[in-house]
Design a protein around this motif. Structure first.
Motif, short mmCIF file in Angstrom:
data_model
loop_
_atom_site.label_atom_id
_atom_site.label_comp_id
_atom_site.label_asym_id
_atom_site.label_seq_id
_atom_site.Cartn_x
_atom_site.Cartn_y
_atom_site.Cartn_z
N LEU A 14 -16.05 10.79 -36.77
CA LEU A 14 -15.60 10.32 -35.52
C LEU A 14 -15.02 9.09 -35.46
O LEU A 14 -15.51 8.06 -36.15
CB LEU A 14 -17.09 9.93 -34.76
N ALA A 24 -13.68 11.62 -26.89
CA ALA A 24 -13.85 11.21 -28.39
C ALA A 24 -12.98 11.99 -28.95
O ALA A 24 -12.36 12.98 -28.92
CB ALA A 24 -15.22 11.77 -28.55
N ILE A 26 -12.36 13.35 -32.98
CA ILE A 26 -12.86 13.54 -34.48
C ILE A 26 -11.78 13.89 -35.44
O ILE A 26 -10.90 14.64 -35.12
CB ILE A 26 -13.87 14.70 -34.32
N CYS A 93 -12.07 15.65 -27.88
CA CYS A 93 -13.01 16.54 -26.89
C CYS A 93 -13.46 15.83 -25.87
O CYS A 93 -13.32 14.45 -25.91
CB CYS A 93 -14.16 17.14 -27.96
N GLY A 95 -16.37 13.31 -24.24
CA GLY A 95 -17.17 12.49 -24.83
C GLY A 95 -18.73 12.38 -25.07
O GLY A 95 -19.46 11.54 -25.36
N HIS A 97 -22.34 12.89 -26.22
CA HIS A 97 -22.89 12.70 -27.57
C HIS A 97 -23.25 14.27 -28.23
O HIS A 97 -22.95 14.45 -29.39
CB HIS A 97 -24.10 11.92 -27.49
N GLN A 100 -19.87 16.00 -29.36
CA GLN A 100 -19.40 15.39 -30.71
C GLN A 100 -20.36 15.86 -31.83
O GLN A 100 -19.81 16.24 -32.90
CB GLN A 100 -19.60 13.99 -30.72
N GLN A 101 -21.58 15.98 -31.55
CA GLN A 101 -22.55 16.42 -33.06
C GLN A 101 -22.44 17.97 -33.03
O GLN A 101 -22.57 18.20 -34.22
CB GLN A 101 -23.99 15.97 -32.33
#
Length: 470
Positions: A14, A24, A26, A93, A95, A97, A100-101
């Motif tokens: 990230l 976010a 990556i 993408c 934001g 969490h 992201q994961q």
């Protein structure tokens, strides 16, 4: 970091700060970056990812096991035209969490490795996209908190420092090669390297390196902030000055002597330069054990500072006492501004005789003699300009500013090696011994940009300070 793993693996991280936000980013880098990302991404226009050219932004879906995770904007950078010099994919993408994961876990499941701190920039260095000093400047650029630090890091990242260093190194290499050639004809007593010309070159290099070394005094304070200690006797108005400089009630102001017993610190940026102002306990002899600790801390802060603002009140000071106080705190390199406070009590008029005596006795120690009132914004503003002017004086004629401690130490070592060569020339030292000293100089200069074999521990130390994703 294992160089073999770096050469063979694809990494992901990230690159934006962790936590929820609007978007976010990556980042994926390595030989399989495009191939592995294709397993989860499908462009809205139906084209395969590997058919897109470099530097292309592509809108599409990121799916895991046919389940839509997010609509993303994917940016493609093909090797060698990327930050790392490898195949790079950046996934923008939402934001969340969770999103992201999900994306990270999907990529990690395909034998992509989580990047270590600084690994993207390390790959850029290993793939010759940046030299070592430029790579270090990336970290400085990210950490820059003011205009001056930003401009200094930007100049270094764009190669200004590297160009200056490399030109010096190349000239030394040329002469060393000629001396080495002489060794092959030792029995014939010939000289390919012109000794007087080498002496002139060394003198020129010595002057240039000296300018770079001296520039560190300016570069270091710009990078880390200029430490300014406000000191003086109790009730000189130190806390009032701090509040006036910060334009807020940061420190408690009282007529009771000894109110400030600990240091109070805060930062402001003046004309693009970061200053760290430190208000300290009043300097005096005291039987109060707590206040005595504060007095000692004040003296310790002065010993570490770049600038000392020593405040005094004319109604409570003598020339002798001020001279004694300044001389006890002064050290080589400390910028002292002797500030008469509370001149509003005298309608802004100064005591010419009093000031003349101070000037005569403190020519060496005091950079500027200033009069002000913390109740008058114009005089506080004038003090700020004086501070900027004194810091600007730290600049020298060098067009490049050194701000990195590792570079500073390498330049000092190179200067010592040049002195050894110069002494060797004066003593008619043999070519083989001259060559040894020249090679030492070249190695010290080359260590700055990485133009020699750089120890893996050094690389780990440098790049380990980066944030993950850079």
């Amino acid at each position: 970091m294992d160089p073999l793993r770096i050469a063979e693996s694809t990494i992901v991280a990230l690159s934006t700060p962790p936590g929820a936000g609007a978007i976010a980013v990556i980042r994926v880098s390595g030989a399989d970056a495009i191939k592995k990302t294709t397993l989860f991404f499908s462009a809205k226009n139906g084209k395969a990812l590997d058919t897109f050219p470099s530097h292309k932004a592509i809108f599409g879906d990121f799916k895991v096991a046919h389940q839509l995770i997010d609509e993303v904007l994917l940016t493609l950078f093909r090797a060698p035209h990327s930050y790392t010099g490898e195949e790079v994919v950046e996934i923008s993408c939402h934001g969340s969490h969770f999103i992201q994961q999900q994306i990270l876990q999907a990529l990690l499941s395909e034998k992509i490795y989580m990047a270590q701190p600084g690994e993207f920039t390390l790959r850029a260095y290993l793939n010759k996209k940046l030299d070592l000093s430029q790579a270090e400047a990336v970290a400085d650029l990210i950490a820059s908190e003011n205009e001056a630090a930003h401009q200094m890091a930007l100049q270094q990242m764009r190669g200004g420092f590297s160009e200056a260093i490399e030109s010096l190194r190349q000239k030394l290499i040329e002469f060393t090669a000629l001396i080495e050639l002489e060794l092959d004809f030792g029995e014939e007593d010939v000289e390919f390297a012109n000794r007087p010309e080498l002496q002139n070159l060394l003198e020129d290099l010595s002057q240039r390196l000296t300018l770079l070394v001296e520039s560190f005094a300016f570069g270091n304070v710009i990078k880390d902030g200029v430490g300014v200690v406000i000191a003086g006797k109790p009730n000189a108005g130190k806390s009032s000055l701090l509040n006036a400089l910060l334009n807020e009630d940061r420190a408690i102001v009282s007529n009771i002597p000894g109110t400030t017993r600990d240091t109070i610190e805060d930062n402001i940026v003046i004309e693009g330069i970061k200053f760290r102002f430190i208000d300290t306990a009043g300097l005096r002899e005291t039987s109060d054990s707590i206040e005595a600790i504060g007095v000692q801390k004040a003296k310790d802060k002065v010993a570490q500072a770049t600038v000392l603002l020593y405040l005094f009140d004319r109604t409570d000071s003598t020339v002798e006492a001020l001279v004694l106080a300044i001389k006890s705190l002064y050290r080589q390199g400390l910028i002292v501004l002797l500030v008469e406070n509370k001149i509003d009590q005298f309608d802004g008029k100064v005591d010419e005789k009093f000031n003349a005596e101070l000037h005569a006795l403190l020519k060496k120690e005091v950079a500027q003699f200033i009069s002000l009132s913390t109740l008058q914004p114009d005089s506080v503003q004038a003090l700020k300009k004086s501070l900027v002017a004194e810091v600007e004086k730290l600049k020298n004629n060098s067009s490049v500013i050194v701000s990195n401690m590792r570079h500073f130490e390498a330049l000092k070592a190179a200067l010592l090696s040049i002195c050894d060569v110069q002494e060797g020339l004066k003593s008619y030292l043999s070519g083989d011994l001259l060559s040894i000293h020249l090679k030492e100089t070249i190695a010290h200069i080359g260590s700055i940009t990485g133009k020699i074999d750089v120890d893996q521990d050094i690389l780990g130390t440098i790049f380990g300070k980066f944030c993950i994703g850079k």
